[in-house]
Design a protein around this motif. Structure first.
Motif, short mmCIF file in Angstrom:
data_model
loop_
_atom_site.label_atom_id
_atom_site.label_comp_id
_atom_site.label_asym_id
_atom_site.label_seq_id
_atom_site.Cartn_x
_atom_site.Cartn_y
_atom_site.Cartn_z
N SER A 1 -5.41 8.90 2.58
CA SER A 1 -4.00 8.99 2.16
C SER A 1 -3.57 7.78 1.32
O SER A 1 -2.43 7.69 0.90
N VAL A 2 -4.52 6.85 1.06
CA VAL A 2 -4.17 5.63 0.32
C VAL A 2 -3.95 5.94 -1.16
O VAL A 2 -4.81 6.54 -1.81
N GLY A 3 -2.80 5.55 -1.68
CA GLY A 3 -2.55 5.63 -3.11
C GLY A 3 -2.75 4.26 -3.72
O GLY A 3 -3.79 3.64 -3.51
N ALA A 4 -1.75 3.75 -4.43
CA ALA A 4 -1.87 2.45 -5.08
C ALA A 4 -1.92 1.32 -4.04
O ALA A 4 -1.32 1.42 -2.97
N VAL A 5 -2.64 0.26 -4.37
CA VAL A 5 -2.63 -0.97 -3.57
C VAL A 5 -2.37 -2.14 -4.52
O VAL A 5 -3.07 -2.29 -5.52
N ALA A 6 -1.36 -2.93 -4.22
CA ALA A 6 -1.05 -4.11 -5.04
C ALA A 6 -1.16 -5.35 -4.16
O ALA A 6 -0.62 -5.37 -3.05
N HIS B 1 -9.62 -2.49 10.69
CA HIS B 1 -10.93 -2.15 10.14
C HIS B 1 -11.34 -2.97 8.92
O HIS B 1 -12.52 -3.14 8.66
N VAL C 1 0.84 -1.20 0.00
CA VAL C 1 0.00 0.00 0.00
C VAL C 1 0.88 1.25 0.00
O VAL C 1 1.78 1.38 0.83
N THR C 2 0.62 2.15 -0.94
CA THR C 2 1.33 3.43 -0.97
C THR C 2 0.50 4.45 -0.21
O THR C 2 -0.69 4.62 -0.49
N LEU C 3 1.12 5.11 0.76
CA LEU C 3 0.40 6.09 1.58
C LEU C 3 1.08 7.45 1.49
O LEU C 3 2.31 7.54 1.55
N GLU C 4 0.28 8.49 1.36
CA GLU C 4 0.82 9.86 1.28
C GLU C 4 1.07 10.39 2.70
O GLU C 4 0.53 11.41 3.09
N LEU C 5 1.91 9.68 3.42
CA LEU C 5 2.18 10.02 4.81
C LEU C 5 3.64 9.71 5.11
O LEU C 5 4.23 8.83 4.48
N LEU D 1 -10.79 0.90 1.20
CA LEU D 1 -10.06 1.71 2.19
C LEU D 1 -10.47 3.17 2.06
O LEU D 1 -10.69 3.87 3.05
N PHE E 1 -9.84 6.27 4.62
CA PHE E 1 -8.37 6.30 4.57
C PHE E 1 -7.94 7.08 3.33
O PHE E 1 -7.60 6.53 2.29
N ARG F 1 -4.41 0.60 11.55
CA ARG F 1 -5.87 0.85 11.55
C ARG F 1 -6.55 0.14 10.37
O ARG F 1 -7.65 -0.40 10.53
N MET F 2 -5.90 0.14 9.21
CA MET F 2 -6.47 -0.55 8.03
C MET F 2 -6.67 -2.03 8.31
O MET F 2 -7.68 -2.62 7.93
N GLU G 1 -1.34 4.16 10.40
CA GLU G 1 -2.52 4.09 9.52
C GLU G 1 -2.72 2.65 9.01
O GLU G 1 -3.85 2.16 8.96
#
Lengths: 80, 80
Positions: B33-38, A64, A45-49, B26, B31, A60-61, A57
């Protein structure tokens, strides 16, 4: 931006038919040194954080959505 | 005895409906701030071999059974 690797596996003792089938297939193919095989789902997962917040985060994912606490164990790492 | 972690993911550009659905879910859960998910499949394999030979054997397992070279990339590491 942080890339997080989330690994969602089964708790010890939970039935893992995919792992069992992979083990059987590997042995049939002649990989005699194979012992236990456990399967898991992984999410990159790519996160902008920044890193610390991204790890929180991701935790939490898992709670949830990604993991069911009755059957799953999960681990979260920063991807290289 | 060596525990090997094999990660079988999709090559870049391959359709990943599971990853796309996780991303959508997500975001719906807030959520932002989530970008790509692989997504990927992981296998934890116990081998009755020392580390170097276990890594080579895992490479052979990927080529013969676990990964399809047309659609999959894989990585092999010694599990902690």
């Amino acid at each position: 931006m942080t890339e997080i690797e989330i690994r969602v596996g089964l708790k010890p003792g939970m039935a893992d038919p995919e792992g069992a089938n992979v083990q059987k297939a590997l042995r049939l193919l002649g990989f005699d040194s194979v012992g236990a095989v456990a399967s898991a789902r992984c999410y990159r997962v790519t996160l902008e954080l920044p890193e610390t917040e991204a790890l929180a985060e991701a935790e939490r994912m898992c709670r949830h959505l990604l993991a069911n606490p009755v059957v799953h164990d999960y681990s979260i790492t920063v991807a290289e």
